[in-house]
Design a protein around this motif. Sequence first.
Motif, short mmCIF file in Angstrom:
data_model
loop_
_atom_site.label_atom_id
_atom_site.label_comp_id
_atom_site.label_asym_id
_atom_site.label_seq_id
_atom_site.Cartn_x
_atom_site.Cartn_y
_atom_site.Cartn_z
N GLY A 1 0.78 -1.23 0.00
CA GLY A 1 0.00 0.00 0.00
C GLY A 1 0.81 1.27 0.00
N VAL A 2 2.15 1.18 0.02
CA VAL A 2 2.99 2.37 0.10
C VAL A 2 3.88 2.46 -1.13
CG1 VAL A 2 4.78 3.58 1.40
CG2 VAL A 2 3.00 2.30 2.62
N ASP A 3 3.86 3.62 -1.77
CA ASP A 3 4.73 3.91 -2.91
C ASP A 3 5.67 5.03 -2.48
OD1 ASP A 3 5.84 3.98 -5.44
OD2 ASP A 3 4.26 5.26 -6.26
N LEU A 4 6.97 4.79 -2.57
CA LEU A 4 7.98 5.75 -2.14
C LEU A 4 8.57 6.45 -3.35
CD1 LEU A 4 9.79 3.51 0.51
CD2 LEU A 4 8.04 5.25 0.94
N VAL A 5 8.45 7.78 -3.38
CA VAL A 5 8.89 8.57 -4.53
C VAL A 5 9.92 9.59 -4.07
CG1 VAL A 5 8.18 10.07 -6.43
CG2 VAL A 5 6.62 8.27 -5.59
N PRO A 6 11.21 9.39 -4.38
CA PRO A 6 12.24 10.35 -3.99
C PRO A 6 12.33 11.52 -4.96
CG PRO A 6 13.26 8.51 -5.09
CD PRO A 6 11.78 8.21 -5.05
N ALA A 7 13.20 12.48 -4.63
CA ALA A 7 13.50 13.62 -5.49
C ALA A 7 12.25 14.36 -5.93
CB ALA A 7 14.31 13.15 -6.72
N THR A 8 11.30 14.51 -5.00
CA THR A 8 10.04 15.18 -5.30
C THR A 8 9.66 16.09 -4.15
OG1 THR A 8 9.29 13.25 -6.59
CG2 THR A 8 7.62 14.86 -5.93
N THR A 9 9.70 17.40 -4.40
CA THR A 9 9.40 18.39 -3.37
C THR A 9 8.02 18.97 -3.59
OG1 THR A 9 11.74 18.97 -3.18
CG2 THR A 9 10.14 20.56 -2.33
N VAL A 10 7.18 18.90 -2.58
CA VAL A 10 5.84 19.49 -2.67
C VAL A 10 5.96 21.00 -2.56
CG1 VAL A 10 3.60 19.70 -1.53
CG2 VAL A 10 4.67 17.46 -1.79
N ALA A 11 5.41 21.72 -3.53
CA ALA A 11 5.47 23.18 -3.54
C ALA A 11 4.17 23.80 -3.04
CB ALA A 11 5.77 23.68 -4.94
N ARG A 12 3.03 23.27 -3.48
CA ARG A 12 1.74 23.81 -3.05
C ARG A 12 0.64 22.81 -3.41
NH1 ARG A 12 0.53 28.41 -3.56
NH2 ARG A 12 -1.72 28.27 -3.89
N TYR A 13 -0.57 23.11 -2.95
CA TYR A 13 -1.70 22.24 -3.23
C TYR A 13 -2.90 23.08 -3.62
CZ TYR A 13 -3.24 23.51 1.51
OH TYR A 13 -3.63 24.20 2.63
N GLU A 14 -3.83 22.44 -4.33
CA GLU A 14 -5.12 23.03 -4.69
C GLU A 14 -6.19 22.00 -4.41
OE1 GLU A 14 -4.84 24.07 -8.79
OE2 GLU A 14 -2.94 25.17 -8.54
N GLN A 15 -7.35 22.47 -3.95
CA GLN A 15 -8.45 21.56 -3.63
C GLN A 15 -9.66 21.86 -4.51
OE1 GLN A 15 -8.95 20.30 0.55
NE2 GLN A 15 -7.70 22.08 1.11
N ASP A 16 -10.36 20.77 -4.87
CA ASP A 16 -11.61 20.92 -5.60
C ASP A 16 -12.54 19.78 -5.17
OD1 ASP A 16 -10.74 18.61 -6.96
OD2 ASP A 16 -9.90 19.77 -8.62
N GLU A 17 -13.64 19.62 -5.85
CA GLU A 17 -14.61 18.60 -5.47
C GLU A 17 -14.07 17.19 -5.62
OE1 GLU A 17 -18.14 19.24 -7.68
OE2 GLU A 17 -18.65 21.13 -6.68
N GLN A 18 -13.07 17.00 -6.47
CA GLN A 18 -12.51 15.67 -6.69
C GLN A 18 -11.40 15.30 -5.72
OE1 GLN A 18 -13.28 17.72 -9.56
NE2 GLN A 18 -15.17 16.52 -9.38
N GLY A 19 -10.89 16.26 -4.96
CA GLY A 19 -9.82 15.95 -4.02
C GLY A 19 -8.78 17.05 -3.97
N VAL A 20 -7.51 16.64 -3.97
CA VAL A 20 -6.40 17.59 -3.83
C VAL A 20 -5.45 17.40 -5.01
CG1 VAL A 20 -4.59 18.49 -2.32
CG2 VAL A 20 -6.55 17.29 -1.32
N LEU A 21 -5.03 18.52 -5.58
CA LEU A 21 -4.02 18.50 -6.63
C LEU A 21 -2.73 19.07 -6.03
CD1 LEU A 21 -3.59 17.96 -9.72
CD2 LEU A 21 -3.91 20.43 -10.01
N VAL A 22 -1.68 18.27 -6.04
CA VAL A 22 -0.38 18.70 -5.51
C VAL A 22 0.53 19.08 -6.65
CG1 VAL A 22 1.71 17.87 -4.36
CG2 VAL A 22 -0.52 17.36 -3.39
N ARG A 23 1.15 20.23 -6.54
CA ARG A 23 2.13 20.69 -7.53
C ARG A 23 3.51 20.59 -6.90
NH1 ARG A 23 -0.56 22.61 -11.79
NH2 ARG A 23 -2.68 23.41 -11.46
N THR A 24 4.43 19.99 -7.63
CA THR A 24 5.78 19.81 -7.14
C THR A 24 6.70 20.94 -7.63
OG1 THR A 24 6.53 18.45 -9.00
CG2 THR A 24 5.42 17.31 -7.18
N ALA A 25 7.85 21.04 -7.00
CA ALA A 25 8.78 22.12 -7.33
C ALA A 25 9.30 22.03 -8.76
CB ALA A 25 9.94 22.11 -6.34
#
Length: 401
Positions: A121-145
């Motif tokens: 159940g866990v996927d590990l993703v390196p070299a990925t920095t979260v910059a910001r997020y946006e929310q809508d009716e479908q959930g959350v959209l994460v934008r990376t650096a």
Amino acid sequence: MARILVAGGGIGGLASALSLARRGHGVTVLERGEVFAEIGAGLQLGPNAFHALDRLGVGQAVRDRAVFVDELRFMDGTTGEKVVAMPLTASYRARFGNPYAVVHRADLFQPLLTACQASEGVDLVPATTVARYEQDEQGVLVRTADGRTLRADAVVGADGIRSAVRRQLLGDGDPRVSGHTIYRSVIPIGKVPEELRWNTVTLWAGPRWHFVHYIIGGGEYLNLAVTRDDGASVPVAGRPAARDHVLGRFPDLAGTPLTLLGLGEGWREWVLCDRDPVDVWADGRVVLMGDAAHPMLQYAAQGACQALEDAVVLGDLLADCAADDLPALLERFGRERRERAGRTQLVAREMGTRLYHPAGRAAEERNAMLRALTTEDLYDRVAWLHGAREFTASAGVPLRG
């Protein structure tokens, strides 16, 4: 099953991922580093941490790497006299249901990482920095650096004291600079005279400074951490410090701590930071945990412990939940955890001023107060912290239903 993104692959992030995956969710952990690894030196784990680790399924793996100390020892760093000690052996373990231990940070991190790597159940993703997020009716959209976008049902901000998720969620600025500078070193135990290889966590308290040392790495190393209340106002993280510089900052140590300090090598320095407790941890489908939610000074030795507690409570609350239930449950997570974590933040801050750093008459009065405490008195003082097993404001009340 919900799709959950965890920002940050440190101890808190991996513990959260493991807890959520064990409750049936699909979790992706985004780590800014090129690899999943933990840097740093030693840390302390109270019984509450082991209760949490057992709930996460990695308690024994951490125990196998830990050093179980005999007592917490408080010494007068200028006279060299023993002030008080809290035994951590049979009576302590019987009362609190688990041992007290010290580990290298990697000895806590690696079992969590191994368990996450083994989890479907866990996927590990390196070299990925979260910059910001946006929310809508479908959930959350994460934008990376680096310009990527990822979608999830919820986001857990476990990205540390300078959390990008917190910056957007709370907008409360930079962490508070404590004015304390800490110097850390880890040395091979072979450098330490045999008569000073104490199986204790020993703290030497002096005027506006204190020095802590304990054995880690299965008995192979001695962890040294010496702190000065010097009014530092600019954050520093891991900057190399010359041995002579460190020794020169603590000229009034008594003989034994001075000897141990002189053994240090490869010193690095940090200017410690924390934050005030906050009431808001969640924004819709986004929530904070660990140092992103409640960064604290190390003086209560609870930073990692509280992050592990967070992870357990988060998994319990989100067990088998539907995606539409996430906003209410994440808001409840903050309500359940903010009082206990916030109290720990403030206690840690107070310990660094009123307990560890007094001088002159104030230090004498502190020593007299501590000497008057019995073992049971000492246990009573830490029971709220070390003895917790449920970790919530509504302990004993089912989290769901």
